[in-house]
Design a protein around this motif. Structure first.
Motif, PDB file in Angstrom:
ATOM      1  N   TYR A  72       1.975  -2.663   9.565  1.00 28.48           N
ATOM      2  CA  TYR A  72       0.535  -2.442   9.777  1.00 28.48           C
ATOM      3  C   TYR A  72       0.247  -2.507  11.274  1.00 28.48           C
ATOM      4  N   GLN A  79      -6.908   4.332  -5.176  1.00 25.89           N
ATOM      5  CA  GLN A  79      -7.944   3.335  -4.893  1.00 25.89           C
ATOM      6  C   GLN A  79      -8.307   2.630  -6.207  1.00 25.89           C
ATOM      7  N   ARG A 135       0.818  -1.217   0.000  1.00 26.15           N
ATOM      8  CA  ARG A 135       0.000   0.000   0.000  1.00 26.15           C
ATOM      9  C   ARG A 135       0.852   1.267   0.000  1.00 26.15           C
ATOM     10  N   ASP A 136       2.100   1.165   0.530  1.00 22.82           N
ATOM     11  CA  ASP A 136       3.034   2.297   0.416  1.00 22.82           C
ATOM     12  C   ASP A 136       3.317   2.554  -1.048  1.00 22.82           C
ATOM     13  N   GLY A 174      -1.570   5.365  -2.441  1.00 24.98           N
ATOM     14  CA  GLY A 174      -2.898   5.821  -2.038  1.00 24.98           C
ATOM     15  C   GLY A 174      -3.961   5.733  -3.136  1.00 24.98           C
ATOM     16  N   ASP A 191      -4.535   0.952   6.463  1.00 21.63           N
ATOM     17  CA  ASP A 191      -3.665   2.063   6.074  1.00 21.63           C
ATOM     18  C   ASP A 191      -2.463   2.075   7.016  1.00 21.63           C
ATOM     19  N   TYR A 220      -0.258   4.194   7.631  1.00 20.57           N
ATOM     20  CA  TYR A 220       0.025   5.467   8.327  1.00 20.57           C
ATOM     21  C   TYR A 220      -1.229   6.099   8.933  1.00 20.57           C
ATOM     22  N   GLN A 221      -2.309   5.346   8.968  1.00 16.19           N
ATOM     23  CA  GLN A 221      -3.545   5.746   9.685  1.00 16.19           C
ATOM     24  C   GLN A 221      -3.946   7.194   9.384  1.00 16.19           C
ATOM     25  N   GLN A 222      -4.058   7.503   8.076  1.00 11.49           N
ATOM     26  CA  GLN A 222      -4.222   8.923   7.713  1.00 11.49           C
ATOM     27  C   GLN A 222      -5.528   9.543   8.191  1.00 11.49           C
TER      28      GLN A 222
END
Ligand SMILES: Cc1ncc(COP(=O)(O)O)c(C=O)c1O
Length: 343
Positions: free
Chosen positions: A235, A30, A23-24, A28, A49, A51-53
């Motif tokens: 994660y 989709q 996912r990095d 981002g 996510d 980095y828990q944006q």
């Protein structure tokens, strides 16, 4: 203050290439996710996510700081461990803290082979600055941890002493504000803009009421946050935990109501304690718990346990004392009745 964080951090951490998750790498976007060997079926089938944006956006609004000044850990426990991992070379570097205090500072230090400089609090549970400052010139002393309000003593640390440390210690100053919301003391959060070496950490486990979810927040300058991101597991906060944290943060009204309730229960308990003869002292508290001295704490602890009331025996650290959390009105009533009966 002019402090070079790169000089404080371990070289292997600075030089390492952190794990790059699927996912990095997708940046981002989709779409049709065929990049992470997930299962296409069911709920919670996607990795969270890393980095828990969304969560950071919410926290940044509440705390009025930038998302890049926030790190989220699997509880503050993880944050403490990561601070040592980033800044302390095993077998070489040192951490300083003031005892009695929260036990994880010691456990994480032992785990990471970080030498501990353990300075006893003064008799009124404040920082012994004269003792502490002797160590500030030791270049292997990388981290000073200050817990305010402090666990298990319950009091806050005088801000002039914290300010002195911030002004005079050139390593990392980590301030644990787990109980801040129960206190009248102001947060050091805004000081992260003035002190590049300051890390403030807080938790959703206490006033926000979701200890089971495991969310701790560290606030610091973006350079430190980047280093913490480098050492964290990819994660570290699950999809379910990110969701639960967002839910509770969206309900600020309930949070405020509960904190008020706990503080009002605390006042009631304090009054009740005055009528219990086996209590010899109730220490000042800026938290959701009391440190209470008894005529015979071990005996009271056992007798409460027999009645299935569980408190924490602190007598090995502070003479004849039990740490008692403020519970619900029913729970507190049970405790008070039990103490009256024991008396
Ligand atoms: C001072 C202090 N910091 C941190 C923690 C742990 O917080 P978390 O649940 O976020 O790991 C505790 C828990 O008792 C605590 O007393």
């Amino acid at each position: 203050m002019n402090i070079d964080i790169k000089k404080l951090a371990r070289t292997n951490i600075l030089n390492m290439q952190p794990y790059s998750s699927a996912r990095d790498e997708s940046g981002g976007i989709q779409g049709v996710f065929l990049d992470a060997n997930e299962n296409p079926f069911g709920e919670n089938n996607r990795y969270p996510d890393p980095y828990q944006q969304k969560l950071k956006q919410k926290i940044s609004k509440i705390k009025k700081i930038e998302p890049n000044q926030i790190f989220i850990g699997n509880g503050s426990d993880e944050i403490i461990d990561h601070i040592y991992r980033v800044f302390c070379r095993p077998g070489k570097d040192k951490v300083l803290f003031f005892n009695p205090t929260f036990g994880m500072y010691q456990v994480a230090a032992e785990l990471n082979e970080v030498e501990i400089i353990d300075i006893p609090l003064t008799p009124d549970f404040q920082i012994n600055l004269e003792e502490a400052k002797k160590y500030f010139s030791d270049e292997n002393l990388k981290v000073v941890v200050i817990c305010t309000p402090n666990n298990p003593t319950g009091n806050h640390i005088n801000s002039k002493d914290i300010d002195f440390i911030l002004e005079n210690f050139k390593g990392i100053v980590a301030i644990d504000e787990a109980y801040l919301e129960f206190s009248t003391q102001k947060s050091y959060l805004n000081q992260i803009n003035n002190y590049p070496n300051l890390i403030v950490f807080q938790t959703l486990s206490k006033a926000w009421g979701i200890a089971g979810v495991r969310i701790g927040m560290a606030y610091a300058n973006p350079e430190i946050i980047q280093l913490l991101n480098k050492v964290k597991h990819p994660y570290n906060i699950s999809v379910l935990n990110q969701k639960a944290a967002l839910e509770v943060l969206h309900n600020q009204e309930e949070f405020e109501k509960r904190v008020k309730m706990i503080l009002s229960e605390k006042e009631k308990m304090k009054e009740e304690f005055k009528n219990i003869p086996i209590i010899t002292k109730v220490y000042p508290s800026d938290t959701n718990f009391f440190l209470v001295e008894f005529t015979d704490a071990n005996k009271v602890f056992q007798e409460l346990l027999e009645q299935k009331i569980i408190v924490r025996n602190q007598s090995s650290k502070i003479k004849n004392s039990l740490r008692i959390t403020v519970g619900s009105p029913e729970e507190n009533e049970k405790l008070i009745q039990a103490l009256k009966n024991i008396s």
